[in-house]
Motif scaffolding. Structure first.
Motif, PDB file in Angstrom:
ATOM      1  N   TYR A 101      -4.851   3.441   9.956  1.00  0.00           N
ATOM      2  CA  TYR A 101      -3.701   3.741  10.806  1.00  0.00           C
ATOM      3  C   TYR A 101      -4.045   4.790  11.858  1.00  0.00           C
ATOM      4  CZ  TYR A 101      -0.608   0.824   8.100  1.00  0.00           C
ATOM      5  OH  TYR A 101      -0.018  -0.254   7.515  1.00  0.00           O
ATOM      6  N   PHE A 102      -4.942   5.707  11.490  1.00  0.00           N
ATOM      7  CA  PHE A 102      -5.358   6.698  12.474  1.00  0.00           C
ATOM      8  C   PHE A 102      -6.042   6.002  13.648  1.00  0.00           C
ATOM      9  CE2 PHE A 102      -8.392   9.736  14.252  1.00  0.00           C
ATOM     10  CZ  PHE A 102      -7.526  10.771  14.554  1.00  0.00           C
ATOM     11  N   SER A 132       1.057   9.019  11.566  1.00  0.00           N
ATOM     12  CA  SER A 132       0.614   7.843  10.812  1.00  0.00           C
ATOM     13  C   SER A 132      -0.147   8.255   9.559  1.00  0.00           C
ATOM     14  CB  SER A 132      -0.257   6.957  11.697  1.00  0.00           C
ATOM     15  OG  SER A 132      -1.494   7.580  11.945  1.00  0.00           O
ATOM     16  N   MET A 133      -0.662   9.490   9.533  1.00  0.00           N
ATOM     17  CA  MET A 133      -1.420   9.954   8.375  1.00  0.00           C
ATOM     18  C   MET A 133      -0.584  10.819   7.442  1.00  0.00           C
ATOM     19  SD  MET A 133      -4.819  11.053  10.475  1.00  0.00           S
ATOM     20  CE  MET A 133      -5.823  11.519   9.093  1.00  0.00           C
ATOM     21  N   MET A 169       0.141  12.688  -0.089  1.00  0.00           N
ATOM     22  CA  MET A 169      -0.455  12.198  -1.336  1.00  0.00           C
ATOM     23  C   MET A 169      -1.628  13.072  -1.768  1.00  0.00           C
ATOM     24  SD  MET A 169      -2.222   8.513  -2.048  1.00  0.00           S
ATOM     25  CE  MET A 169      -3.774   8.917  -1.288  1.00  0.00           C
ATOM     26  N   PHE A 226      -6.456   6.070   1.043  1.00  0.00           N
ATOM     27  CA  PHE A 226      -7.202   6.842   2.037  1.00  0.00           C
ATOM     28  C   PHE A 226      -7.855   5.919   3.065  1.00  0.00           C
ATOM     29  CE2 PHE A 226      -7.322  10.512  -1.048  1.00  0.00           C
ATOM     30  CZ  PHE A 226      -6.553  11.337  -0.254  1.00  0.00           C
ATOM     31  N   GLN A 270      -6.546   3.163   4.118  1.00  0.00           N
ATOM     32  CA  GLN A 270      -5.445   2.812   5.013  1.00  0.00           C
ATOM     33  C   GLN A 270      -5.144   3.940   5.981  1.00  0.00           C
ATOM     34  OE1 GLN A 270      -5.434  -0.325   4.671  1.00  0.00           O
ATOM     35  NE2 GLN A 270      -3.437  -0.404   5.629  1.00  0.00           N
ATOM     36  N   MET A 271      -5.285   5.189   5.491  1.00  0.00           N
ATOM     37  CA  MET A 271      -5.005   6.338   6.354  1.00  0.00           C
ATOM     38  C   MET A 271      -5.905   6.304   7.580  1.00  0.00           C
ATOM     39  SD  MET A 271      -5.303  10.377   5.433  1.00  0.00           S
ATOM     40  CE  MET A 271      -7.056  10.607   5.516  1.00  0.00           C
ATOM     41  N   ALA A 298       1.603  11.150  17.204  1.00  0.00           N
ATOM     42  CA  ALA A 298       1.702   9.814  16.622  1.00  0.00           C
ATOM     43  C   ALA A 298       0.560   9.574  15.642  1.00  0.00           C
ATOM     44  CB  ALA A 298       1.677   8.764  17.728  1.00  0.00           C
ATOM     45  N   ALA A 299      -0.651  10.031  16.015  1.00  0.00           N
ATOM     46  CA  ALA A 299      -1.798   9.819  15.133  1.00  0.00           C
ATOM     47  C   ALA A 299      -1.601  10.587  13.828  1.00  0.00           C
ATOM     48  CB  ALA A 299      -3.078  10.260  15.825  1.00  0.00           C
ATOM     49  N   LEU A 300      -1.130  11.823  13.927  1.00  0.00           N
ATOM     50  CA  LEU A 300      -0.912  12.621  12.714  1.00  0.00           C
ATOM     51  C   LEU A 300       0.228  12.058  11.882  1.00  0.00           C
ATOM     52  CD1 LEU A 300      -1.340  16.404  13.455  1.00  0.00           C
ATOM     53  CD2 LEU A 300      -2.637  14.949  11.911  1.00  0.00           C
ATOM     54  N   ILE A 352       0.834  -1.198   0.000  1.00  0.00           N
ATOM     55  CA  ILE A 352       0.000   0.000   0.000  1.00  0.00           C
ATOM     56  C   ILE A 352       0.872   1.253   0.000  1.00  0.00           C
ATOM     57  CG2 ILE A 352      -1.719   1.247   1.335  1.00  0.00           C
ATOM     58  CD1 ILE A 352      -2.723  -1.678   2.066  1.00  0.00           C
ATOM     59  N   TYR A 357      -0.228  10.110   3.697  1.00  0.00           N
ATOM     60  CA  TYR A 357      -1.475  10.171   2.934  1.00  0.00           C
ATOM     61  C   TYR A 357      -1.878  11.619   2.694  1.00  0.00           C
ATOM     62  CZ  TYR A 357      -1.343   5.355   4.324  1.00  0.00           C
ATOM     63  OH  TYR A 357      -0.927   4.071   4.523  1.00  0.00           O
ATOM     64  N   SER A 361      -3.523   4.281  15.896  1.00  0.00           N
ATOM     65  CA  SER A 361      -2.599   5.081  16.703  1.00  0.00           C
ATOM     66  C   SER A 361      -3.311   6.102  17.591  1.00  0.00           C
ATOM     67  CB  SER A 361      -1.581   5.785  15.794  1.00  0.00           C
ATOM     68  OG  SER A 361      -2.247   6.515  14.802  1.00  0.00           O
ATOM     69  N   TRP A 362      -4.659   6.135  17.557  1.00  0.00           N
ATOM     70  CA  TRP A 362      -5.398   7.074  18.403  1.00  0.00           C
ATOM     71  C   TRP A 362      -5.872   6.330  19.640  1.00  0.00           C
ATOM     72  CZ3 TRP A 362      -5.860  12.176  18.343  1.00  0.00           C
ATOM     73  CH2 TRP A 362      -6.887  12.772  19.068  1.00  0.00           C
ATOM     74  N   PRO A 363      -5.258   6.565  20.796  1.00  0.00           N
ATOM     75  CA  PRO A 363      -5.512   5.686  21.937  1.00  0.00           C
ATOM     76  C   PRO A 363      -6.848   5.925  22.656  1.00  0.00           C
ATOM     77  CG  PRO A 363      -3.868   7.349  22.496  1.00  0.00           C
ATOM     78  CD  PRO A 363      -4.250   7.597  21.078  1.00  0.00           C
ATOM     79  N   SER A 396       0.305  11.466  21.721  1.00  0.00           N
ATOM     80  CA  SER A 396      -0.742  10.723  21.010  1.00  0.00           C
ATOM     81  C   SER A 396      -1.215  11.479  19.769  1.00  0.00           C
ATOM     82  CB  SER A 396      -1.911  10.408  21.946  1.00  0.00           C
ATOM     83  OG  SER A 396      -2.526  11.592  22.371  1.00  0.00           O
TER      84      SER A 396
END
Lengths: 306, 347
Positions: B162-163, A283-284, A290, B156, B158-159, A279-281, A226, A287, B166-168, A276
């Protein structure tokens, strides 16, 4: 954040970017020449990693394992092309997606049948273990450095192959006009099998190298596949140069985002919340990159067509 | 079968049914819809509660597939990211119930909202969220076509996956349990039969809505966008707007299915967002027969039946399922409904 850590992470980003390039190059060639979207490319990556792990465990030599990974992935690619993929060139993209999705199920479940679900671990060859001191006093893993070198060497080799050799001329001609080069007497079926096996070999090599750093397990190819799609969308379908630039952008954005974003949010948030959100941002991040490329250039950075 | 009956394209199957004599496609559709109902009721009568749950699962997956079918079968858009809307719907149900059951406000401004355990409210919220996500993703993805569109919708999806990991705040990788199934006025949703009946009714409503939509001016424009974009533009309709609208409706329907699925399992996890699920939704449609109104039901039913039967024989059932899917794609185009109802799907 120290400069040394930053440079270390830059090198890690470069390394993951180059491994992504090995994946994306095969995908983009197959799409450019044959017009085929191949989801099973990640399975070839997995085949390479398992072949390396199996042969390295049996012979004790990482180098034999690496050679086996390239050979096994190329052979698997050639077999799959002749048995299945060849029937899909004239089909629409939906059929290609579903048939290669079926191939993923077969490869993944077949591998699980043979090897079980537990991850295998590969040892770094003794000649490349340990770390080296780079200028500026940075300690960096020798094996990762070797991977960077190998990735750069393959990239140069690929550019020479496509740009300077007779096969490269045929590949580029195949991208431009399939019917015409068949009419000019090039054995198009053989060329297709060759391109597919070449892409598979690159994926298998990447699988073996990354598998040595991380672990070798069923399903390891899917996240990489991916990411390789993101690379191709950013770089432009069919363009090797785009694949290289896109892969480096994605590798660096991903690695640096994970390091920098949490500390960036730390400047104006509590540490736990910053970690947190960061880390969440992170991971995005790729994308979002993109999406930005899509808004500015829907055809990708080096894409000929939208 | 007379040639006249073969002409109508996808989605216009009910039109092929002259008032006097229903077409074979209509009969197959009725058999599928009533067959699922009969299976659920029969299983209940025989005390096979697990089978009732299985039938409920088929109905929910068929709703999700129906959402995808609107864009894929009618609009010709191969979306490989519909798990995103499914998962968002699931998380909507999970998060609303989580706050209501823990008595923690979801937000306090502009008004105090403590979550809810009422299914109608949850469904509506899930559909709005699914529609909004589909509008954002669709607006970007529809700038491209073909293989780009496939890869971008996948990326998108996948985005969001992953969000979620990783969002606890809502469980991250571990997922979020719903301790008590959400309620519907007048029904005991914890009773498997009540819940099955409710889901079956929603499925029929969704399929009926799609059948009506397909015959409307909008639906005809959508099918024209699949068959020939240039010609659609030549008659003065911009394909982009039609396709985006369909994409938004599709996202809302799939999110509704996700909310139901979360309630079925009383659990939401990132696996609802995974790309495997996007792939499975596509598989339902190809197994059932792309572009047929009841394809998602036929495909989901076949898939769950195979999973249950093959899974009982071998742990590695996916290996054999992969071979079967490969054979269907390569040699048996048209799927179950194409085989049973005959007639060609055009364009």
């Amino acid at each position: 954040m120290s400069t040394i850590l930053l440079i270390e992470q830059l090198l890690n980003g470069l390394q993951s970017g180059l491994m992504l390039f090995l994946m994306a190059a095969g995908l983009t060639l197959v799409f450019g020449v044959m017009g085929l979207i191949n989801l099973a490319h990640g399975s070839l990556y997995m085949v390479g990693a398992f072949a390396c792990a199996g042969v390295a465990a049996a012979t004790g030599s990482f180098w034999l394992g690496l050679a086996a990974s390239i050979a096994a992935a190329a052979a698997a690619g050639a077999i799959v092309e002749v048995a299945v993929i060849r029937r899909l060139y004239a089909r629409d993209h939906l059929d290609q997606v579903l048939a290669t999705f079926a191939l993923i199920l077969i490869f993944s479940e077949g591998t699980r049948w043979l090897y079980g679900s537990f991850p295998l671990y590969l040892n770094v060859p003794p000649s490349l273990s340990g770390s080296v001191t780079l200028p500026g006093g940075i300690q960096y893993s020798l094996f990762r450095l070797a991977i960077i070198g190998a990735g750069l060497a393959v990239a140069v080799g690929l550019f020479l192959l496509i740009g300077k050799t007779r096969i490269g001329v045929q590949v580029r001609a195949g991208e431009a006009d399939r019917e015409m080069i068949a009419a000019l007497g090039v054995d198009i079926r053989r060329l297709y099998t060759l391109v597919f096996a070449l892409g598979a070999a690159l994926a298998g090599m990447a699988g073996a190298l990354v598998g040595t750093i991380q672990s070798v397990q069923v399903g390891m190819g899917e996240p990489v596949l991916i990411l390789a799609f993101v690379v191709i969308v950013i770089g432009g379908i069919g363009s090797i140069k785009g694949a290289l630039v896109g892969a480096l952008l994605v590798g660096l954005t991903d690695t640096m985002g994970r390091v920098l974003l949490p500390s960036l949010f730390d400047l104006f948030m509590e540490t736990s919340a910053a970690t947190s959100v960061g880390a969440a941002l992170a991971s995005m991040a790729i994308y979002i990159l993109m999406a930005l490329v899509l808004v500015v250039r829907p055809g990708g950075l080096f894409g000929a067509r939208a | 079968m007379s040639p006249v009956e073969q002409i109508p394209a996808a989605g216009s199957e009910p039109m092929a049914a002259a008032p006097a004599r229903p077409s074979r496609a209509t009969l197959v559709n009725a058999a599928l819809g009533l067959g699922l109902l009969a299976f659920g009721l029969g299983a209940w009568a025989m005390g096979e509660v697990f089978m009732v749950t299985l039938a409920t699962k088929v109905a929910i997956l068929a709703i999700a597939g129906a959402g995808l079918n609107l864009v894929l079968g009618y609009g010709g858009l191969v979306s490989f990211g519909h798990a995103a809307y499914f998962g968002l719907g699931g998380y909507t149900a999970g998060i609303l119930a989580h706050h209501a059951l823990n008595y923690t406000p979801l937000f306090e401004w502009p008004f105090l909202f403590e979550g809810t355990t009422s299914m109608p409210v949850i469904w509506l919220t899930a559909m709005v969220i699914g529609a909004l996500a589909a509008a954002a993703i669709g607006a970007l993805s529809l700038r491209t076509t073909g293989v780009y569109f496939i890869m971008i919708t996948l990326a998108f999806g996948q985005m969001i996956f992953y969000f979620a990991i990783s969002w606890p705040a809502y469980g991250g990788e571990d997922g979020l349990p719903i301790y008590v199934r959400n309620g519907f006025p007048g029904l005991d949703t914890l009773d498997p039969l009540h819940f099955f009946g409710l889901v079956w009714a929603v499925l029929m409503a969704v399929l009926g809505g799609i059948a009506m939509l397909a015959r409307s001016r909008f639906g005809l424009a959508l099918q024209a966008a699949r068959q020939n974009r240039q010609r659609l533009m030549a008659v003065g309709i911009r394909p982009g707007g039609v396709l985006l609208t369909a994409f938004v409706i599709s996202g809302a329907i799939t999110a509704l299915a996700g909310a139901l699925y979360a309630d079925l399992n009383r659990f939401v996890s990132p696996s609802m967002l995974s790309w495997h699920l996007s792939g499975e939704l596509l598989v339902f449609l190809i197994l059932g027969g792309t572009g047929r109104l009841f394809a998602p039901l036929a495909g989901a039913g076949l898939y769950i039946a195979l999973e249950h039967l093959l899974g009982g024989v071998s742990d590695h059932w996916q290996f054999f399922f992969g071979l079967l899917l490969l054979a269907v794609v390569l040699f048996a185009r048209g799927g179950v409904i194409g085989f049973l109802a005959g007639g060609k799907r055009h364009g």
